[in-house]
Design a protein around this motif. Structure first.
Motif, PDB file in Angstrom:
ATOM      1  N   TYR A 104      -4.891   2.347   5.603  1.00  0.00           N
ATOM      2  CA  TYR A 104      -5.604   1.030   5.746  1.00  0.00           C
ATOM      3  C   TYR A 104      -4.730  -0.117   6.254  1.00  0.00           C
ATOM      4  O   TYR A 104      -5.508  -1.056   6.075  1.00  0.00           O
ATOM      5  N   GLU A 154       2.688  11.360   3.519  1.00  0.00           N
ATOM      6  CA  GLU A 154       2.068  10.802   3.483  1.00  0.00           C
ATOM      7  C   GLU A 154       1.164   9.728   2.894  1.00  0.00           C
ATOM      8  O   GLU A 154       0.210   9.698   3.581  1.00  0.00           O
ATOM      9  N   ALA A 155       2.044   9.176   2.276  1.00  0.00           N
ATOM     10  CA  ALA A 155       2.118   7.583   1.691  1.00  0.00           C
ATOM     11  C   ALA A 155       1.885   6.952   2.535  1.00  0.00           C
ATOM     12  O   ALA A 155       1.305   5.538   2.588  1.00  0.00           O
ATOM     13  N   LEU A 215      -1.464   6.924   4.432  1.00  0.00           N
ATOM     14  CA  LEU A 215      -2.453   6.343   4.417  1.00  0.00           C
ATOM     15  C   LEU A 215      -2.190   4.481   4.784  1.00  0.00           C
ATOM     16  O   LEU A 215      -3.501   4.251   4.303  1.00  0.00           O
ATOM     17  N   ALA A 216      -0.551   4.544   4.174  1.00  0.00           N
ATOM     18  CA  ALA A 216      -0.794   2.714   3.930  1.00  0.00           C
ATOM     19  C   ALA A 216      -0.694   2.631   6.107  1.00  0.00           C
ATOM     20  O   ALA A 216      -1.080   1.452   5.428  1.00  0.00           O
ATOM     21  N   LYS A 241       0.783  -1.111   0.465  1.00  0.00           N
ATOM     22  CA  LYS A 241       0.428  -0.173   0.233  1.00  0.00           C
ATOM     23  C   LYS A 241       1.268   1.302   0.291  1.00  0.00           C
ATOM     24  O   LYS A 241       1.053   2.881  -0.681  1.00  0.00           O
ATOM     25  N   PHE A 242       1.848   1.515   1.207  1.00  0.00           N
ATOM     26  CA  PHE A 242       2.923   2.195   0.825  1.00  0.00           C
ATOM     27  C   PHE A 242       3.497   2.592  -0.527  1.00  0.00           C
ATOM     28  O   PHE A 242       3.268   3.408  -1.140  1.00  0.00           O
ATOM     29  N   ASP A 300       1.052   7.155  -6.892  1.00  0.00           N
ATOM     30  CA  ASP A 300       0.142   8.017  -7.427  1.00  0.00           C
ATOM     31  C   ASP A 300       0.190   9.066  -6.718  1.00  0.00           C
ATOM     32  O   ASP A 300       0.151   9.761  -7.465  1.00  0.00           O
ATOM     33  N   LEU A 301       0.404   9.682  -6.032  1.00  0.00           N
ATOM     34  CA  LEU A 301       0.958  10.566  -4.831  1.00  0.00           C
ATOM     35  C   LEU A 301       1.911  11.507  -6.182  1.00  0.00           C
ATOM     36  O   LEU A 301       2.382  13.172  -6.441  1.00  0.00           O
ATOM     37  N   GLU A 305       1.793   1.544  -3.518  1.00  0.00           N
ATOM     38  CA  GLU A 305       0.737   1.977  -4.324  1.00  0.00           C
ATOM     39  C   GLU A 305       0.545   3.850  -3.757  1.00  0.00           C
ATOM     40  O   GLU A 305       0.697   4.270  -4.450  1.00  0.00           O
ATOM     41  N   GLU A 306       1.060   4.100  -2.656  1.00  0.00           N
ATOM     42  CA  GLU A 306       0.788   5.334  -2.790  1.00  0.00           C
ATOM     43  C   GLU A 306       1.549   6.470  -3.283  1.00  0.00           C
ATOM     44  O   GLU A 306       1.412   7.861  -3.264  1.00  0.00           O
TER      45      GLU A 306
END
Length: 349
Positions: A288, A280-281, A284-285, A68-69, A75-76, A71-72
């Protein structure tokens, strides 16, 4: 983004490349995680993925947190920043990963805090038993700005930068002997990690703790070499340990915390906007991973109950007795960690 070139690579980074070659050969990796030297051009591109390594299997919260990290971050950054996740000890075991992360050869690592205590003694604070009555209380403490700052400093002093901390829930006890009160712990042969504080905790409860390689636990339970073991629900189910146990006792004695760290020099060398993206990533991770942890725990509990293994919830009185019996462990840990960290974790003035 930094463009990878070889024109002005420092001697230190050249040494990192040489160190990485054997690791990459064994792992079959196709990407190299080095920042290289920067350029001033506006069309800078990250040519290689930065590796993020774990020693955990793919179907775990640790892997979910790591992926997830990555991925974020992608994306960011609109795909400009790339991280490749390597699971299941592909790039080394827990100790190997900590050392190579400290050296800067592997910039990112996600792992449980337990193996990090031998590198950063203040992290023994997380070995203090039965501090929290709920995961929410534990997470609030981890996220508390004062406490998080203190723990972040511990990682920084160790050569790492702490990006985030998720969890795999509490560690619980599985056994073939029911535990309905404090006296029922007495004499139980329980497998533990080879951690002096963990051993001292179970001895304080009257149990007979036995360090054992995890790979031997299932057979040990099957052959009755041991009566019990302790792990998060996810580990108990994924390794089918509940098949050899009649009871799971919700001792909830320790949170199984998972840290996301990056080499501190690597992080500081990044442009400020990239540092912000990673921060930030990670936030979010973390959120999640915690959500996924809760969902997976509920699923594992259902699996255990459906198998016929009984789950026992301890009374408040028994938990109080456990805390009282553990005072010697508290004092032992208190002596080796910073007073500020102990007080903040225990909410002492």
């Amino acid at each position: 983004m930094k463009k990878f070139t070889t024109c002005n690579t420092s001697d230190k980074k050249k040494r990192h490349i040489l160190r990485m070659l054997p690791v990459l050969t064994v792992a079959g990796a196709l990407s190299i995680a080095l920042t290289g030297c920067g350029t001033s051009s506006e069309d800078e591109v990250q040519r290689y993925s930065w590796p993020l390594a774990t020693a955990s299997p793919e179907d775990t919260v640790t892997q979910i947190f790591a992926e997830k990290f990555a991925e974020e971050v992608a994306d960011l950054s609109d795909g400009k920043m790339k991280i490749q996740v390597y699971a299941n000890s592909t790039l080394g075991g827990d100790r190997d990963l900590l050392e190579t992360c400290s050296d800067g050869d592997i910039p990112f690592v996600v792992q449980n805090t337990a193996p990090q205590v031998s590198f950063m003694s203040d992290l023994a604070v997380f070995d203090l038993p039965c501090v929290f009555d709920s995961l929410d209380d534990c997470r609030k403490k981890i996220d508390d700005p004062e406490f998080y700052s203190l723990i972040s400093d511990v990682y920084t002093n160790g050569g790492y930068h702490l990006l985030g901390m998720a969890d795999q829930g509490f560690r619980v006890m599985s056994t073939n002997k029911p535990v309905n009160n404090f006296a029922d712990f007495k004499g139980q042969k329980i497998r533990t990690m080879e951690n002096s504080y963990h051993l001292a905790f179970w001895k304080a409860l009257g149990a007979n703790p036995t360090p054992m390689s995890f790979s031997e636990v299932y057979i040990g339970l099957q052959q009755h070499t041991i009566d019990a073991q302790e792990n998060p629900y996810e580990v108990i189910v994924s390794n089918n340990l509940y098949e050899q146990q009649d009871y799971v006792v919700e001792t909830n004695h320790l949170p199984h915390l998972i840290s996301l760290i990056v080499n501190d020099d690597f992080f500081k060398d990044l442009p400020e906007d990239e540092q912000e993206i990673m921060t930030e990533a990670a936030q979010l991770a973390t959120e999640y991973a915690r959500e996924q942890s809760d969902a997976r725990i509920a699923d594992k509990v259902a699996t255990i109950e459906e198998s016929g293994t009984q789950i026992i919830t301890l009374s408040d009185e028994t938990r109080k007795e456990i805390r009282e019996a553990s005072q010697g462990v508290y004092e032992a840990i208190r002596k080796v960690i910073q007073p500020e960290i102990y007080k903040a974790y225990m909410d002492e003035e």
